[in-house]
Scaffold this motif. Structure first.
Motif, PDB file in Angstrom:
ATOM      1  N   GLY A 119       0.816  -1.334   0.251  1.00 35.94           N
ATOM      2  CA  GLY A 119       0.056  -0.114   0.055  1.00 35.94           C
ATOM      3  C   GLY A 119       0.850   1.211   0.048  1.00 35.94           C
ATOM      4  N   MET A 120       0.326   2.252   0.548  1.00 32.00           N
ATOM      5  CA  MET A 120       1.168   3.667   0.798  1.00 32.00           C
ATOM      6  C   MET A 120       2.358   3.588   1.749  1.00 32.00           C
ATOM      7  SD  MET A 120       1.480   6.786  -0.085  1.00 32.00           S
ATOM      8  CE  MET A 120      -0.213   7.199  -0.969  1.00 32.00           C
ATOM      9  N   THR A 121       3.350   3.070   1.365  1.00 26.38           N
ATOM     10  CA  THR A 121       4.326   3.211   2.215  1.00 26.38           C
ATOM     11  C   THR A 121       5.014   4.547   2.815  1.00 26.38           C
ATOM     12  OG1 THR A 121       5.996   2.985   0.221  1.00 26.38           O
ATOM     13  CG2 THR A 121       5.230   1.097   1.010  1.00 26.38           C
ATOM     14  N   GLU A 122       6.081   4.470   3.751  1.00 26.63           N
ATOM     15  CA  GLU A 122       6.546   5.925   4.170  1.00 26.63           C
ATOM     16  C   GLU A 122       7.313   6.328   3.146  1.00 26.63           C
ATOM     17  OE1 GLU A 122       8.726   5.295   7.756  1.00 26.63           O
ATOM     18  OE2 GLU A 122       7.344   4.328   8.652  1.00 26.63           O
ATOM     19  N   GLN A 123       7.841   5.515   2.298  1.00 17.86           N
ATOM     20  CA  GLN A 123       8.768   6.230   1.109  1.00 17.86           C
ATOM     21  C   GLN A 123       7.647   6.877   0.009  1.00 17.86           C
ATOM     22  OE1 GLN A 123       8.851   3.071   2.078  1.00 17.86           O
ATOM     23  NE2 GLN A 123      10.869   2.996   3.166  1.00 17.86           N
ATOM     24  N   LEU A 124       6.735   6.556  -0.287  1.00 16.75           N
ATOM     25  CA  LEU A 124       5.671   7.160  -1.091  1.00 16.75           C
ATOM     26  C   LEU A 124       5.032   8.489  -0.345  1.00 16.75           C
ATOM     27  CD1 LEU A 124       3.864   4.014  -2.545  1.00 16.75           C
ATOM     28  CD2 LEU A 124       5.619   5.854  -3.964  1.00 16.75           C
ATOM     29  N   LEU A 125       4.759   8.402   1.101  1.00 19.88           N
ATOM     30  CA  LEU A 125       3.973   9.325   1.579  1.00 19.88           C
ATOM     31  C   LEU A 125       4.485  10.862   1.257  1.00 19.88           C
ATOM     32  CD1 LEU A 125       1.448   9.118   3.375  1.00 19.88           C
ATOM     33  CD2 LEU A 125       3.151   9.502   5.427  1.00 19.88           C
ATOM     34  N   PRO A 126       5.592  11.338   1.134  1.00 18.80           N
ATOM     35  CA  PRO A 126       6.141  12.565   0.723  1.00 18.80           C
ATOM     36  C   PRO A 126       5.599  13.028  -0.375  1.00 18.80           C
ATOM     37  CG  PRO A 126       8.086  11.408   1.666  1.00 18.80           C
ATOM     38  CD  PRO A 126       6.887  10.592   1.368  1.00 18.80           C
ATOM     39  N   SER A 127       5.110  12.160  -1.443  1.00 17.34           N
ATOM     40  CA  SER A 127       4.575  12.907  -2.420  1.00 17.34           C
ATOM     41  C   SER A 127       2.894  13.117  -2.287  1.00 17.34           C
ATOM     42  CB  SER A 127       4.664  11.732  -3.702  1.00 17.34           C
ATOM     43  OG  SER A 127       5.838  11.508  -3.948  1.00 17.34           O
ATOM     44  N   PHE A 128       2.445  12.597  -1.432  1.00 16.29           N
ATOM     45  CA  PHE A 128       1.160  12.891  -1.109  1.00 16.29           C
ATOM     46  C   PHE A 128       0.592  13.663   0.016  1.00 16.29           C
ATOM     47  CE2 PHE A 128       1.418   8.849  -3.512  1.00 16.29           C
ATOM     48  CZ  PHE A 128       0.460   8.963  -4.492  1.00 16.29           C
ATOM     49  N   VAL A 129       1.384  14.046   0.965  1.00 18.03           N
ATOM     50  CA  VAL A 129       0.953  14.733   1.987  1.00 18.03           C
ATOM     51  C   VAL A 129       2.291  16.006   2.470  1.00 18.03           C
ATOM     52  CG1 VAL A 129      -0.189  13.162   3.340  1.00 18.03           C
ATOM     53  CG2 VAL A 129       2.361  13.698   3.905  1.00 18.03           C
ATOM     54  N   ALA A 130       1.586  17.040   2.757  1.00 19.70           N
ATOM     55  CA  ALA A 130       2.332  18.182   2.933  1.00 19.70           C
ATOM     56  C   ALA A 130       3.624  17.981   3.937  1.00 19.70           C
ATOM     57  CB  ALA A 130       1.624  19.476   3.631  1.00 19.70           C
ATOM     58  N   PRO A 131       4.799  18.549   3.792  1.00 20.08           N
ATOM     59  CA  PRO A 131       5.795  18.236   4.518  1.00 20.08           C
ATOM     60  C   PRO A 131       5.669  18.209   6.370  1.00 20.08           C
ATOM     61  CG  PRO A 131       6.793  19.396   2.833  1.00 20.08           C
ATOM     62  CD  PRO A 131       5.258  19.428   2.719  1.00 20.08           C
ATOM     63  N   PRO A 132       4.833  19.006   6.746  1.00 16.73           N
ATOM     64  CA  PRO A 132       4.590  19.272   8.319  1.00 16.73           C
ATOM     65  C   PRO A 132       3.894  18.133   8.544  1.00 16.73           C
ATOM     66  CG  PRO A 132       4.078  21.354   7.032  1.00 16.73           C
ATOM     67  CD  PRO A 132       4.496  20.319   6.001  1.00 16.73           C
ATOM     68  N   ARG A 133       3.235  17.382   7.664  1.00 17.24           N
ATOM     69  CA  ARG A 133       2.351  16.270   8.028  1.00 17.24           C
ATOM     70  C   ARG A 133       3.076  14.835   7.758  1.00 17.24           C
ATOM     71  NH1 ARG A 133      -3.215  17.664   8.326  1.00 17.24           N
ATOM     72  NH2 ARG A 133      -3.059  15.954   9.831  1.00 17.24           N
ATOM     73  N   LEU A 134       4.080  14.890   7.728  1.00 19.33           N
ATOM     74  CA  LEU A 134       4.879  13.457   7.540  1.00 19.33           C
ATOM     75  C   LEU A 134       5.084  12.845   8.590  1.00 19.33           C
ATOM     76  CD1 LEU A 134       7.493  14.219   4.704  1.00 19.33           C
ATOM     77  CD2 LEU A 134       5.785  13.143   4.417  1.00 19.33           C
ATOM     78  N   HIS A 135       4.987  13.451   9.733  1.00 19.98           N
ATOM     79  CA  HIS A 135       5.108  12.683  11.277  1.00 19.98           C
ATOM     80  C   HIS A 135       3.914  12.401  12.060  1.00 19.98           C
ATOM     81  CE1 HIS A 135       9.354  13.446  10.197  1.00 19.98           C
ATOM     82  NE2 HIS A 135       9.387  14.287  10.118  1.00 19.98           N
ATOM     83  N   ASP A 136       2.847  12.735  11.112  1.00 20.38           N
ATOM     84  CA  ASP A 136       1.493  12.597  11.839  1.00 20.38           C
ATOM     85  C   ASP A 136       1.236  11.281  11.448  1.00 20.38           C
ATOM     86  OD1 ASP A 136      -1.216  12.361  12.076  1.00 20.38           O
ATOM     87  OD2 ASP A 136      -1.626  14.282  11.576  1.00 20.38           O
ATOM     88  N   ALA A 137       1.489  10.449  12.390  1.00 24.78           N
ATOM     89  CA  ALA A 137       1.488   8.943  12.512  1.00 24.78           C
ATOM     90  C   ALA A 137      -0.268   8.416  12.313  1.00 24.78           C
ATOM     91  CB  ALA A 137       2.010   8.078  13.698  1.00 24.78           C
ATOM     92  N   THR A 138      -1.027   9.190  12.644  1.00 24.08           N
ATOM     93  CA  THR A 138      -2.575   9.046  12.584  1.00 24.08           C
ATOM     94  C   THR A 138      -2.821   9.007  11.071  1.00 24.08           C
ATOM     95  OG1 THR A 138      -3.247   9.579  14.972  1.00 24.08           O
ATOM     96  CG2 THR A 138      -4.936   9.404  13.491  1.00 24.08           C
ATOM     97  N   LEU A 139      -2.639  10.071  10.594  1.00 22.95           N
ATOM     98  CA  LEU A 139      -2.798  10.232   9.173  1.00 22.95           C
ATOM     99  C   LEU A 139      -2.094   9.563   8.273  1.00 22.95           C
ATOM    100  CD1 LEU A 139      -3.958  12.002   6.926  1.00 22.95           C
ATOM    101  CD2 LEU A 139      -1.815  13.737   7.034  1.00 22.95           C
ATOM    102  N   ALA A 140      -0.982   9.001   8.428  1.00 27.43           N
ATOM    103  CA  ALA A 140      -0.405   8.287   7.726  1.00 27.43           C
ATOM    104  C   ALA A 140      -0.801   6.751   7.912  1.00 27.43           C
ATOM    105  CB  ALA A 140       1.212   8.155   8.013  1.00 27.43           C
TER     106      ALA A 140
END
Length: 233
Positions: A119-140
Motif C-alpha cells: 500500500g502507501m509506504t513511508e517512502q511514497l508518503l512525501p509525494s502525497f502529504v504536506a511536509p509538516p504532516r509527514l510525522h503525523d502517524a494517525t494520518l499516515a
C-alpha cells in the motif's frame, strides 16, 4: 423549515475509499445526501463513469478527488445535463503522456511481483502529504489502511486506466464549479488547478493552505467549508 438535501456523489482517488471523505460526510450531512462511489471494479474510466450514471439519480452534485476527478470529467463528457454542480479536488484535466503511461505500466509490473502488497509506504508518503504532516502517524496510518483495503488488484486495475484530456468536457459545463487543491500539492500543483478553473468562467478556485495532495484528509475543515459554499452557491 428543513433544508432540502441534494444528492451528492463523491468519487474517491486512486486506492482510496469512503474514509477519504470521512469528515466531509459528517460536515455536509445537513446539506447533501452523500453517496461514495466504489471505483475499484471496472476496466476503464468510461466504464466507471457509466456505473455512476447508472446508479445516480437523474440530476446530482458530483465531486471527484484525484483519480475520481478524471471519472467526474468523463461523466461531464457524456451527461453534462445530469450534473447540477461539480467539484474537482487535487486532480488534473490533462491526458496521459506516453512517459506517464510507461511509468504506470512499470509500476504495475513491480506490484505484480510475488510478495506482500504494502500500500502507501513511508517512502511514497512525501509525494502525497504536506511536509509538516509527514510525522503525523494517525494520518499516515489512515492513508495506508485505505490503500491496503483496496489492495493489489485495484492498484493494477486503476493504474492501467488511460486518463483522457478533459478540456472540452469542462468548457462545456454551465453549472457551478469548485476547483480546489492543497497549496503544497506536489502531484497536481496549484498552477494546474488555475489552468483548469480558467476553462470555466463560473468556476471558483480554492487553494487550501498547509495541505498536500490529500486535502480532504489533511485539512478537512477547510475542504468541508469550501464544499458547503459550493453546495449553496
Amino acid at each position: 423549515m428543513a433544508q432540502h438535501r441534494q444528492p451528492l456523489w463523491l468519487l474517491p482517488g486512486f486506492l482510496c475509499d469512503e474514509d477519504l471523505w470521512r469528515d466531509q460526510l459528517t460536515g455536509l450531512a445537513d446539506l447533501a445526501e452523500c453517496t461514495v462511489a466504489d471505483l475499484g471494479h471496472a476496466d476503464s474510466i468510461a466504464a466507471l463513469a457509466r456505473q455512476v450514471l447508472d446508479a445516480a439519480p437523474p440530476r446530482f452534485a458530483l465531486a471527484g478527488f484525484s483519480f475520481g476527478g478524471y471519472v467526474a470529467q468523463e461523466i461531464a463528457r457524456h451527461a453534462p445535463q445530469r450534473i447540477a454542480r461539480l467539484a474537482l479536488l487535487d486532480t488534473s484535466f490533462r491526458a496521459d503522456t506516453p512517459e506517464r503511461l510507461a511509468q504506470r505500466l512499470a509500476a504495475n509490473r513491480t506490484v505484480s511481483l510475488p510478495g506482500k502488497f504494502r500500500g502507501m509506504t513511508e517512502q511514497l508518503l512525501p509525494s502525497f502529504v504536506a511536509p509538516p504532516r509527514l510525522h503525523d502517524a494517525t494520518l499516515a496510518q489512515r492513508i495506508n489502511a485505505m490503500t491496503l483495503r483496496q489492495g493489489r488488484e485495484v492498484f493494477i486495475r486503476q493504474n492501467a486506466m488511460r486518463r483522457e484530456d478533459g478540456e472540452a468536457a469542462l468548457r462545456g459545463l454551465a453549472c457551478p464549479v469548485l476547483v480546489l487543491c492543497g497549496r503544497l500539492d506536489a502531484l497536481t500543483p496549484p498552477a494546474l488547478h488555475e489552468a483548469m478553473a480558467a476553462l470555466m468562467p463560473q468556476a471558483r478556485l480554492v487553494v487550501v493552505e498547509n495541505s498536500g495532495h490529500m486535502s480532504p484528509m489533511e485539512q478537512p475543515a477547510a475542504v468541508t467549508r469550501a464544499m458547503r459554499d459550493w453546495l449553496t452557491a
